[in-house]
Structure formats: structure tokens, C-alpha cells
Write a protein that holds these residues in place. Structure first.
Motif, short mmCIF file in Angstrom:
data_model
loop_
_atom_site.label_atom_id
_atom_site.label_comp_id
_atom_site.label_asym_id
_atom_site.label_seq_id
_atom_site.Cartn_x
_atom_site.Cartn_y
_atom_site.Cartn_z
N LEU A 291 0.83 -1.20 0.00
CA LEU A 291 0.00 0.00 0.00
C LEU A 291 0.86 1.26 0.00
N SER A 292 2.00 1.20 0.71
CA SER A 292 2.93 2.32 0.70
C SER A 292 3.46 2.57 -0.71
N VAL B 274 1.87 1.95 -3.52
CA VAL B 274 0.79 2.57 -4.29
C VAL B 274 0.71 4.07 -4.00
N VAL B 275 0.76 4.43 -2.70
CA VAL B 275 0.71 5.84 -2.32
C VAL B 275 1.93 6.58 -2.85
N SER C 297 -4.53 8.76 2.10
CA SER C 297 -4.41 8.07 0.82
C SER C 297 -5.46 8.56 -0.17
N ASN D 132 0.40 11.75 5.92
CA ASN D 132 0.79 10.38 5.61
C ASN D 132 2.21 10.05 6.05
N GLN E 176 2.73 6.89 8.45
CA GLN E 176 3.16 5.65 7.81
C GLN E 176 4.47 5.15 8.43
N ALA F 8 -5.90 2.47 -2.31
CA ALA F 8 -5.05 2.42 -1.14
C ALA F 8 -5.85 2.65 0.13
N GLY G 224 -7.68 -0.40 0.86
CA GLY G 224 -6.74 -1.41 1.33
C GLY G 224 -6.39 -1.24 2.79
N TYR G 225 -6.10 0.00 3.21
CA TYR G 225 -5.81 0.24 4.62
C TYR G 225 -7.00 -0.11 5.50
#
Length: 426
Positions: free
Chosen positions: A228-229, A231-232, A292, A325, A329, A387, A390-391
Motif C-alpha cells: 500500500l505504501s 501505491v501511495v 491516501s 501520511n 506511515q 489504497a 486497502g488500509y
């Protein structure tokens, strides 16, 4: 706001952090103040050396590939050799390779040394983040990561402005200037920072708690966070790869792009600390979901921009997402990391950003060339929503006790029935 209240807020933002943190923070600031090469490398290759834009893109990709490799290796070094030795090796190697790059003239040599610079300059990041987690109390870590991120952006804002003036007189001076300041970072680390790697207990030394590469790769939850990181990171990378190309196609100049994207640095320097005070003790899961989605739709709004003012407004939107973020993160990565695997975990997390820096130029180029810039911004919006979803799916599945831990202490390593979860670096 009264001056006394502002002073009190500033004191609360910086109070309670150990002296070692501030020396590490100082070293970060010095390093970013000297980040000249990343700013003018494309101009150096195309304008000064006369190479094509394609060659400049190849060099940028090799630089990113070096970062992918070193993120993993440096994470292992930080856990095995220690944070301090890893920092010293990375920073002295960076100083040497950057200076060497300034003297390269052959295209093959330039590409090879650029790959080396990418490796060495990214190798310190897992060690810095692991050391910060070692020396700062759990309740202060989001604030500490935020202050470090603020130093990165403050230093980069100054170096970006200085790089333009330096490049007018001598590109070589920029290379040597960055090498000198990076070497100064190594001096600060050598003189002021003790080793912070946690000492293993006798039980931990039995081997049951060892964190290895295979262990980390099998940690499904953490690997999902890294995915996911990535993607961001793909979304945020469009600020430096997709945005200038799209603005150029719309008839805006490089100076127009510079004015619009400068809003990003100004807002981070102005808002990073107060926003962190607001989010510091809030649920990190909700913050990651919101940031995100906000990042994706902030870039998505670029499709409707037709003036410098509107472009600057979209920059404001995704910059707020970035401010929220980044420390959240990084703090989550620490919380999900076993104490003796922090270097490997941070290395894998850093790799997700290095990989995004490698792939984002290819992604933006293909989409803009074949479909148009509007599709790129629509893709960013879709990635942000994906994202965020997903989170939400990943973190809502955590047990209640784990959810509580996410807001306070780092999660312990899993029980001996399996190797500790986490991500490791080769």
C-alpha cells in the motif's frame, strides 16, 4: 494567535526529545541542505553535457534502481553491524561517489556512477529511521518522524533554490558542495551519535527471535502495508514526473511549474509541525485512509486545472495528504517491527518508495503518451481510493488488542511457533 501561545506550542512540539535525536535531526538537515545533484541532474545532462532527454531518463532510472538495491542491503547492515556504522559507511560512500560523478564525462561512466550514487545516498535511510525508533519514546515517535520530515523539506527547499544559482556558474561546484556537506553529516554522526541498536537478551540470542529475510517476506500483514505504501508513493511521485510533463503540454513553462510545486515545500515547512500536533495521538488507521484518498483525489483534480492558481490549489490538497501520511506511515512501520528487526523493516519500507521512484516515470510517460494526462490523473484518483480501501480492509482486521497497540507501543515479535513477523532486507 497570541505570541505567548505560539511560543508555548513551539516548545511543546520540540520538548521531551533526547539530545541524540537532535544530533540525528541536525545531520538530516545538513544532508538535505546539500541535495544539489537531485535538483539539477536532468539539466546538467541535457543542457551542460548535451545528452538527450531519453538518456537523462535512463540515468534517473538507474539512480532509482540503486536505491531499491541499497534499501534492502542497508536494512540488514543496520541490524547486523549497527545503525552508526551503517550511517558512516553510507554517508562517506555518498560523498565519494557524488564527487566522482562530477568528473565523469563518458555516458557509460556517468550511468554507472549514477547507479552507485543511488545506492549510497539511499543506504542511510533505514539506519536513520531505525535509530530514531531506538532513541525516541513510543509516544513521541510520530512527532519525531514529523520533525525529521520537516528538516528534510526545509533543507531541500533551501538546496533547490541554491542549486539554480550554483548551476549558473559551475555544475561541478554543486557536485563538490553536496559531497562536502554529506561528509559533514558523517562527521556529526561520528562525533555525536552513539550506537543505538538494542542489546539482545540471552533468550533472544537463542535464535528463536531472529529476524531474517524469509521471516519478513512471510509477514503478510507487513508486506501488505509495504504494498500500500508503494501505491501511495506512486501517486506522490507524479509531482516530479507527471506534473511537469502535463503542465508543459498545456503550454506552461518550467518557471510556472516551479511556482506551482513550490507551494508544496512552503506548506510542509509551515504546517508540518502544527498538523502533527493535531494528529499525534489520533488513530493512525483513519489517518492513513484519509491521507491516501486525499492524495489520489488531490492529483485527480489536476485534470481540471487550467491556470497556475488552480494547479497551486491542487498542490495544496495533496500536500496536506503528504503532511499527514509521511509521519503516520513511518510510525506504523516502527510499531509493526520487532525491536531487533527494525533495520530490515525500515529497509523494506524505504524500498517501496525507491521502487515507486523507478516505476513512476515509466507509468506517467506511457499513460500520457498513449491516453493523455487526464487518464494519468484519473489513475491517481483510483489508486488513492484503492489504497484507502486497502488500509481499511487490512487494519480493521487487526484484533482489538493489536488496534490498541497501534495507538501506543510497538507490536512485539510473534510467539516462537513462527519466526517473528516483519520485512527484512537482503
Amino acid at each position: 494567535m497570541p505570541v505567548a501561545r505560539l511560543r508555548r506550542a513551539a516548545q511543546e512540539s520540540v520538548s521531551g526529545l533526547p539530545r541524540e535525536f537532535w544530533w540525528l535531526w541536525t545531520s538530516t538537515l545538513i544532508n538535505r541542505l546539500g541535495a544539489f545533484v537531485a535538483t539539477f541532474m536532468a539539466l546538467y545532462l541535457t543542457l551542460d553535457r548535451g545528452y538527450s532527454a531519453s538518456y537523462a531518463g535512463l540515468v534517473a532510472s538507474l539512480y532509482g534502481l540503486g536505491g531499491v538495491v541499497s534499501s534492502l542491503v542497508a536494512g540488514v547492515m543496520a541490524d547486523r553491524l549497527g545503525r552508526r556504522p551503517t550511517l558512516l559507511v553510507a554517508q562517506t560512500s555518498t560523498a565519494f561517489s557524488v564527487a566522482l560523478l562530477g568528473f565523469m564525462r563518458d555516458p557509460v561512466s556517468i550511468a554507472a556512477v549514477a547507479f552507485l550514487v543511488g545506492m549510497t545516498s539511499n543506504a542511510s535511510r533505514p539506519a536513520v529511521q531505525a535509530m530514531m525508533a531506538d532513541i525516541v519514546r513510543p509516544e513521541d515517535r510520530v512527532r519525531a518522524f514529523s520533525l525529521n520530515y520537516w528538516a528534510i523539506n526545509l533543507g531541500f527547499a533551501v538546496s533547490s533554490a541554491g542549486a539554480g544559482f550554483i548551476a549558473q556558474y559551475s555544475y561541478l561546484a554543486g557536485f563538490l558542495g553536496e559531497a562536502s556537506l554529506t561528509l559533514a553529516c558523517a562527521v556529526v554522526v561520528f562525533l555525536k551519535l552513539p550506537e543505538s541498536r538494542p542489546v539482545r537478551t540471552a533468550v533472544e540470542n537463542t535464535g528463536d527471535a531472529a529476524v531474517r529475510l524469509g521471516t519478513v517476506l512471510r509477514d503478510g500483514r507487513f508486506m501488505s502495508i509495504v504494498g500500500l505504501s508503494f501505491v501511495v508513493a506512486l501517486i506522490f511521485q507524479q509531482a516530479s514526473v507527471g506534473l511537469p510533463v502535463a503542465m508543459g503540454e498545456d503550454g506552461f513553462s518550467s518557471a510556472d511549474y516551479g511556482m506551482a510545486v513550490a507551494v508544496n515545500g512552503v506548506l510542509i515547512v509551515a504546517l508540518q509541525i502544527p498538523v502533527t500536533r493535531f494528529i499525534e495521538h489520533r488513530d493512525p488507521r483513519r489517518l492513513l485512509i484519509i491521507s491516501s484518498v486525499l492524495a489520489g483525489y488531490g492529483f485527480g483534480l489536476t485534470a481540471f486545472a487550467g491556470s497556475i492558481g488552480l494547479y497551486a490549489m491542487t498542490v495544496c490538497v495533496w500536500t496536506i495528504a503528504e503532511i499527514v501520511n509521511a509521519p503516520t506511515q513511518t510510525g506504523l512501520v516502527v510499531r509493526l517491527s520487532p525491536v531487533h528487526g527494525r533495520g530490515r523493516y525500515q529497509g523494506m519500507y524505504t524500498m517501496s518508495w525507491s521502487a515507486a521512484a523507478l516505476i513512476a516515470p515509466l507509468m506517467s510517460g506511457l499513460v500520457i503518451d498513449h491516453l493523455g494526462a487526464e487518464w494519468l490523473w484519473g489513475t491517481c484518483a483510483a489508486l488513492g481510493a484503492m489504497a484507502g480501501l486497502g488500509y481499511w480492509l487490512l487494519l480493521r482486521g487487526l484484533p482489538a488488542e493489536a488496534s490498541a497497540v497501534l495507538a501506543a507501543e510497538p507490536l512485539p515479535a510473534p510467539p516462537p511457533r513462527a519466526e517473528p513477523s516483519g520485512m527484512s532486507v537482503p
